[in-house]
Design an enzyme around this catalytic site. Structure first.
Site, PDB file in Angstrom:
ATOM      1  N   HIS A  56      15.323  18.604 -12.289  1.00 34.47           N
ATOM      2  CA  HIS A  56      14.709  19.681 -11.676  1.00 34.47           C
ATOM      3  C   HIS A  56      14.446  19.108 -10.010  1.00 34.47           C
ATOM      4  O   HIS A  56      14.543  17.712  -9.841  1.00 34.47           O
ATOM      5  CB  HIS A  56      13.444  20.072 -12.253  1.00 34.47           C
ATOM      6  N   HIS A  58      11.786  18.868  -8.062  1.00 32.83           N
ATOM      7  CA  HIS A  58      10.623  18.104  -7.702  1.00 32.83           C
ATOM      8  C   HIS A  58      11.025  16.690  -7.263  1.00 32.83           C
ATOM      9  O   HIS A  58      11.753  15.844  -7.735  1.00 32.83           O
ATOM     10  CB  HIS A  58       9.558  17.973  -8.780  1.00 32.83           C
ATOM     11  N   ASP A  60      10.148  13.613  -7.150  1.00 29.02           N
ATOM     12  CA  ASP A  60      10.057  12.364  -7.391  1.00 29.02           C
ATOM     13  C   ASP A  60      11.093  12.314  -8.742  1.00 29.02           C
ATOM     14  O   ASP A  60      11.232  11.034  -9.190  1.00 29.02           O
ATOM     15  CB  ASP A  60       8.924  12.157  -8.133  1.00 29.02           C
ATOM     16  N   HIS A  61      11.858  13.452  -8.809  1.00 25.74           N
ATOM     17  CA  HIS A  61      13.180  13.203  -9.458  1.00 25.74           C
ATOM     18  C   HIS A  61      14.339  13.254  -8.787  1.00 25.74           C
ATOM     19  O   HIS A  61      15.445  13.283  -9.581  1.00 25.74           O
ATOM     20  CB  HIS A  61      12.997  14.500 -10.709  1.00 25.74           C
ATOM     21  N   HIS A 136       8.210  23.995 -17.090  1.00 26.93           N
ATOM     22  CA  HIS A 136       7.648  23.092 -16.052  1.00 26.93           C
ATOM     23  C   HIS A 136       7.140  23.714 -14.699  1.00 26.93           C
ATOM     24  O   HIS A 136       7.033  23.408 -13.714  1.00 26.93           O
ATOM     25  CB  HIS A 136       8.432  21.853 -15.496  1.00 26.93           C
ATOM     26  N   ASP A 206       9.661  16.405 -17.226  1.00 27.37           N
ATOM     27  CA  ASP A 206       8.358  17.032 -16.848  1.00 27.37           C
ATOM     28  C   ASP A 206       8.534  18.321 -17.767  1.00 27.37           C
ATOM     29  O   ASP A 206       9.285  19.206 -17.439  1.00 27.37           O
ATOM     30  CB  ASP A 206       8.267  17.235 -15.416  1.00 27.37           C
ATOM     31  N   HIS A 264       6.361   8.431 -17.371  1.00 28.91           N
ATOM     32  CA  HIS A 264       6.017   9.357 -16.219  1.00 28.91           C
ATOM     33  C   HIS A 264       4.626   9.343 -16.022  1.00 28.91           C
ATOM     34  O   HIS A 264       3.934  10.172 -16.224  1.00 28.91           O
ATOM     35  CB  HIS A 264       6.469  10.645 -16.397  1.00 28.91           C
TER      36      HIS A 264
END
Length: 297
Positions: A56, A58, A60-61, A136, A206, A264
């Protein structure tokens, strides 16, 4: 395990990234900030990457993706790279290279993922990869890596010398060989032994606790599931579409998986012990996704 921290990095926890090695082919799963450094630290050559999966958008990914692609480009890569991710990721890549007046010197094949239904993404000779719809708040998917069943092994020491090549092919497929009158001439059970069990790995990025995915992950060998929070922040976990360690363990138990990896971890927790204790109260065969460690399936 390249990164098992959540959105805010710490000195000992990097943002999400995993490397799956299947028969020498590298599959990168998510690409948090500094992923290319983590690959170098683990002596995994980025040039060997063939497939990248982004769960996805976000940061941090996927904030490590553009630097990684840039390094591959400057390194003279010519082999195709296959990228799977959410809608809009292609726009991010195109815009970044356009405003920097850059271009790719290798074929980059992008396939957007339907976030609503499980979809077959990759069908290789020995392995399939399909998406797992997650919950999420924004479009987010996990990934299920599943080996195809192995064919039986021939017990050549039992086979008569005069057996034909066609008969051997039939036995390798696990079928009996019939004679001209339709009777069994060579029984597969007598001349073959089952191949090794096919392996499976599911990556659940997530997400809130979500029993709708149980049918997909039922009985798999190894499940990675996010566990951002512990019980003391269960309400916060639901509010921000995340899972607790105990919830991840409950899902693993209901799915009857072989082993559970949790990761995570939120930066508010300074140690991992509480995560493992809470999860193992529900599902004993739980491990922590410690960075730098390898987890054979």
């Amino acid at each position: 395990m390249l990164g098992s921290g959540s959105a805010t990095p710490t000195l000992d926890r990097h943002q999400t990234a995993q490397l799956l090695n299947y028969n020498g082919d590298y599959f990168l799963i998510d690409c948090g900030e500094a992923t290319q450094y983590r690959l170098i630290e683990q002596r995994a050559r980025p040039s060997r990457l063939k497939y990248i999966f982004i769960s996805h958008l976000h940061g941090d990914h996927y904030f490590g993706l553009m630097p990684l692609l840039s390094s591959l480009n400057m390194g003279g890569r010519t082999e195709p790279l296959y990228l799977f991710g959410p809608r809009g990721l292609d726009e991010v890549i195109t815009t970044t290279f356009r405003v920097s007046n850059g271009k790719f010197f290798f074929p980059l094949h992008f396939q957007s993922i339907n976030p609503d239904v499980p979809t077959l993404l990759l069908d290789l000779p020995g392995l399939t990869v399909e998406s797992i719809p997650l919950d999420h708040g924004i479009e987010c998917t996990g990934f299920l890596f599943r080996e195809k069943p192995y064919k039986p092994r021939l017990l050549r020491e039992r086979l008569p010398a005069e057996v034909s090549i066609e008969a051997l092919k039939t036995l390798k497929e696990g079928h009996d060989v019939l004679n001209d009158t339709g009777q069994v001439q060579y029984a597969a059970a007598d001349y073959t032994t089952p191949g090794p069990a096919a392996r499976s790995y599911a990556y659940c990025s997530d997400t809130r606790y979500n029993e709708r995915i149980l049918h997909q992950i039922q009985g798999i060998d190894l499940l990675y599931h996010e566990a951002t929070f512990r019980d003391d922040n269960a309400g916060r976990a639901s509010e921000v579409h995340h899972t607790t360690a105990r919830q991840a363990a409950a899902l693993a138990q209901k799915a009857g998986v072989g082993r559970l990896l949790i990761g995570h971890f939120s930066s508010r927790y300074k140690t991992y012990d509480g995560f493992l204790a809470e999860a193992q109260e529900v599902f004993a065969n739980t491990e922590l996704a410690i960075e730098g460690q390898q987890f054979p399936v």
